[in-house]
Enzyme design. Structure first.
Site, PDB file in Angstrom:
ATOM      1  N   TYR A  70      -3.886  -2.336  -9.909  1.00 12.76           N
ATOM      2  CA  TYR A  70      -3.052  -1.370 -10.628  1.00 12.76           C
ATOM      3  C   TYR A  70      -2.717  -1.757 -12.061  1.00 12.76           C
ATOM      4  CZ  TYR A  70      -2.238   1.717  -6.667  1.00 12.76           C
ATOM      5  OH  TYR A  70      -2.397   2.629  -5.667  1.00 12.76           O
ATOM      6  N   LYS A 110      -7.563  -9.229   3.067  1.00 15.65           N
ATOM      7  CA  LYS A 110      -8.993  -9.218   3.408  1.00 15.65           C
ATOM      8  C   LYS A 110      -9.539 -10.592   3.035  1.00 15.65           C
ATOM      9  CE  LYS A 110     -12.818  -6.884   4.546  1.00 15.65           C
ATOM     10  NZ  LYS A 110     -13.099  -6.265   5.858  1.00 15.65           N
ATOM     11  N   ASP A 120      -8.769  -3.697   7.465  1.00 12.33           N
ATOM     12  CA  ASP A 120      -9.517  -2.706   8.251  1.00 12.33           C
ATOM     13  C   ASP A 120      -9.004  -2.679   9.691  1.00 12.33           C
ATOM     14  OD1 ASP A 120     -10.558  -5.280   8.453  1.00 12.33           O
ATOM     15  OD2 ASP A 120     -12.671  -4.691   8.344  1.00 12.33           O
ATOM     16  N   ASP A 137      -0.884   1.019  -0.815  1.00 13.31           N
ATOM     17  CA  ASP A 137      -0.979   2.453  -1.106  1.00 13.31           C
ATOM     18  C   ASP A 137      -1.693   3.157   0.044  1.00 13.31           C
ATOM     19  OD1 ASP A 137      -0.968   4.891  -2.614  1.00 13.31           O
ATOM     20  OD2 ASP A 137      -3.085   4.525  -3.071  1.00 13.31           O
ATOM     21  N   ASP A 186      -0.074   5.826   3.455  1.00 14.00           N
ATOM     22  CA  ASP A 186      -0.387   7.225   3.785  1.00 14.00           C
ATOM     23  C   ASP A 186      -0.710   7.315   5.281  1.00 14.00           C
ATOM     24  OD1 ASP A 186      -0.071   8.172   1.107  1.00 14.00           O
ATOM     25  OD2 ASP A 186      -1.738   9.576   1.386  1.00 14.00           O
TER      26      ASP A 186
HETATM   27  C1  IPM Z   1       1.895   6.451  -4.430  1.00 14.18           C
HETATM   28  C2  IPM Z   1       0.887   7.151  -5.304  1.00 14.18           C
HETATM   29  C3  IPM Z   1       0.682   6.390  -6.584  1.00 14.18           C
HETATM   30  C4  IPM Z   1       0.133   5.006  -6.222  1.00 14.18           C
HETATM   31  C5  IPM Z   1      -0.247   7.052  -7.616  1.00 14.18           C
HETATM   32  C6  IPM Z   1       0.153   8.471  -7.892  1.00 14.18           C
HETATM   33  C7  IPM Z   1      -0.312   6.262  -8.887  1.00 14.18           C
HETATM   34  O1  IPM Z   1      -0.308   7.356  -4.609  1.00 14.18           O
HETATM   35  O2  IPM Z   1       3.036   6.266  -4.886  1.00 14.18           O
HETATM   36  O3  IPM Z   1       1.565   6.102  -3.294  1.00 14.18           O
HETATM   37  O4  IPM Z   1      -1.085   4.829  -6.047  1.00 14.18           O
HETATM   38  O5  IPM Z   1       0.936   4.092  -6.109  1.00 14.18           O
HETATM   39 MN    MN Z   2      -0.207   6.784  -2.517  1.00  9.84          MN
END
Ligand code: IPM
Ligand code: MN
Ligand code: NAD
Length: 377
Positions: A139, A207, A240, A264, A268
C-alpha cells in the site's frame, strides 16, 4: 479529552457513503444526548464531487483541519467517474498514513438473528477480530513503470515491511487478545492448549512459504513478541489455507494479525461470514493518539446501489460504535451495539442485502427507536 469539546470530523464521501453516514450521525446525536456528552460535528466535503468540480483531492489546509479533530467518521470514497486510485489513495490511504493509523481493526462477529452463509455455523462460531497492518506493505506506493505503454513494459510495486511497523501491529494483536481474555476464554482452544495455560489465541496470517524475506521478518517478530504473552497461543496460517478455514471452521479464529494486503482481502471474506458488507465495521487506529483515528464501514461507495436509498446503514452505525469506544465512551458504544443487535434479532426492518425490503432510513429509524427503549443506565 476531558474539559474540551470533542471534535468529530464528518466525512460522508461518495455514493452510499452519504446515505449511511447520515444515519450514524443522527444516532451519534441521540446517544450523546442520552449519555450527556457534547461534541462538535465538523463536516468535510471530500470525494468525487469536489474532485470533479475543482480538481482537489485532499488539500493540505483540510488535512491540517482534520488533524485537529478527535476522530473522523468516514462513509466511503470512490466513484466510477474518477480514475481508480485517485480518491482511494489520495484521501483514504493518505489519511491512514499521515495520521499514523497503523492498525486497521475489523471485527468479524455474526449477530444473533442474522443468517450466516455457512450451514451449521452460528453466532457462537463467528467471533473473531482482524488486526490489519495499515501503513506498510504493497500500500505504500513504492514502485513504478519503465517503458510504459510498450510491449517491453515493466511494472514494479514493492511490499515494504519494516521491523518496527510489523512489530507494533503484532504487539497490538497480542494486547487485544489479552483484553479479550477479560470477557472469557477462547472456545476454539483444545484441552491440551488449556492444559498449557492458554486462554486466548492470535493467528498470524502470512505466506512464509513463498514470501521468504518479508514474511520471514513477520514470523521472527511474531515469535519474539509471543514470548511476552504466555497465556496467548501463537497460531499460524498461510493466507490461502486461512481463507479455506475461515469458511470451514470460523470457530478456530480469535484474533488474527496480518499484512495490509492480505488483511484487505480476508476482511471482505470476514464480512460475508457476518452477514455481508452491510454489517462489517472498521476502525483505522492511531494507538498513541498523536492524530485522529478514523472509523468507516469495510464496504465502499457501492455505485451499483447508490442513490436508491437501500444501502444497509448498520456497518456505518457499528463503525460509529467503535469510534465511541475510541473516544472513551464505552457505555454509549455498547448502547449503540445493543440497539443494532435488537433490530437484527427482531428480523425486521432489513435492507435488501439481508433479504428484506426496507430502506436505509427505515433501518436507521429502527436503531434509533431501539436506542430510545434502552433502559440501561
Ligand atoms: C478497504 C478498501 C481500501 C483498502 C481501498 C478503497 C483503498 O478496500 O478499506 O478495505 O484497500 O484498504
Ligand atoms: Mn477492502
Ligand atoms: P463496494 O464495497 O462498494 O461494493 C461491493 C458490493 O457490496 C456491491 O454489490 C454493493 O452494492 C454491496 N454493498 C456495499 N456496501 C453495501 C451496503 N452498505 N449495503 C448493501 N450492499 C452493500 O466495493 P466495490 O464495488 O469494489 O467498490 C466501489 C468503490 O468503492 C470503488 O471506487 C472502490 O475503490 C471504493 N471502495 C472504497 C472503500 C472505502 O472508502 N473504505 C472501501 C472499498 C471500496
Amino acid at each position: 479529552m476531558k474539559g474540551r469539546l470533542m471534535r468529530v470530523a464528518y466525512m460522508p464521501g461518495d455514493g452510499v457513503g452519504h446515505e449511511v453516514s447520515v444515519e450514524s450521525q443522527q444516532i451519534l446525536a441521540q446517544v450523546a444526548e442520552r449519555d450527556g456528552f457534547k461534541y462538535q460535528l465538523i463536516p468535510f466535503d471530500l470525494g468525487a464531487t469536489r474532485y470533479l468540480g475543482t480538481g482537489e483531492v485532499l488539500p493540505d489546509a483540510i488535512l491540517e483541519k482534520l488533524r485537529g479533530c478527535d476522530a473522523i467518521l468516514l462513509g466511503a470514497v470512490g466513484d466510477p467517474r474518477v480514475p481508480p486510485g485517485v480518491l482511494e489513495k489520495g484521501i483514504l490511504l493518505r489519511l491512514r498514513f499521515e495520521f499514523h493509523q497503523y492498525i486497521n481493526l475489523r471485527p468479524v462477529r455474526l449477530f444473533p438473528g442474522v443468517e450466516g452463509p455457512i450451514k451449521g455455523k452460528g453466532p457462537d462460531d463467528v467471533d473473531m477480530i482482524v488486526v490489519r497492518e495499515n501503513n506498510e506493505d504493497l500500500y505504500v506506493g513504492a514502485g513504478g513503470f519503465t517503458r510504459k505503454g510498450t510491449p517491453e513494459e515493466v511494472a514494479i510495486q514493492t511490499s515494504i515491511n519494516t521491523r518496527a511497523g510489523v512489530e507494533r501491529a503484532i504487539r497490538y494483536a497480542f494486547e487485544l487478545a489479552r483484553k479479550r481474555s477479560q470477557t472469557g476464554s477462547f472456545r476454539g482452544l483444545s484441552e491440551a492448549d488449556r492444559k498449557q495455560g492458554f486462554v486466548r489465541q492470535v493467528t498470524l496470517v502470512a505466506k512464509t512459504n513463498v514470501l521468504t524475506f518479508a514474511h520471514d521478518l513477520w514470523m521472527r517478530a511474531y515469535q519474539e513478541v509471543a514470548q511476552e504473552y504466555p497465556q496467548v497461543k501463537a497460531d499460524y496460517q498461510h493466507v490461502d489455507a486461512c481463507c479455506m478455514r475461515m469458511v470451514v471452521a470460523p470457530e478456530r479464529f480469535d484474533v488474527i494479525v496480518t499484512t495490509n494486503m492480505f488483511g484487505d482481502i480476508i476482511t471482505d471474506l470476514g464480512a460475508v461470514l457476518q452477514g455481508g458488507l452491510g454489517l462489517a465495521a472498521s476502525g483505522n487506529i492511531n494507538p498513541e493518539r498523536t492524530a485522529p483515528s478514523m472509523f468507516e464501514p469495510v464496504h465502499g461507495s457501492a455505485p451499483d446501489i447508490a442513490g436508491k436509498g437501500i444501502a444497509n446503514p448498520l456497518a456505518s452505525i457499528l463503525s460509529l460504535a467503535m469510534m465511541l469506544d475510541h473516544l472513551e465512551k464505552p457505555r454509549s458504544a455498547d448502547r449503540v451495539r445493543r440497539a443494532v443487535a435488537s433490530v437484527l434479532a427482531a428480523g425486521t426492518p432489513r435492507t435488501p442485502d439481508l433479504g428484506g425490503k426496507s430502506t436505509t432510513k427505515e433501518v436507521g429509524q429502527a436503531v434509533r427507536d431501539a436506542l430510545a427503549l434502552d433502559k440501561s443506565r
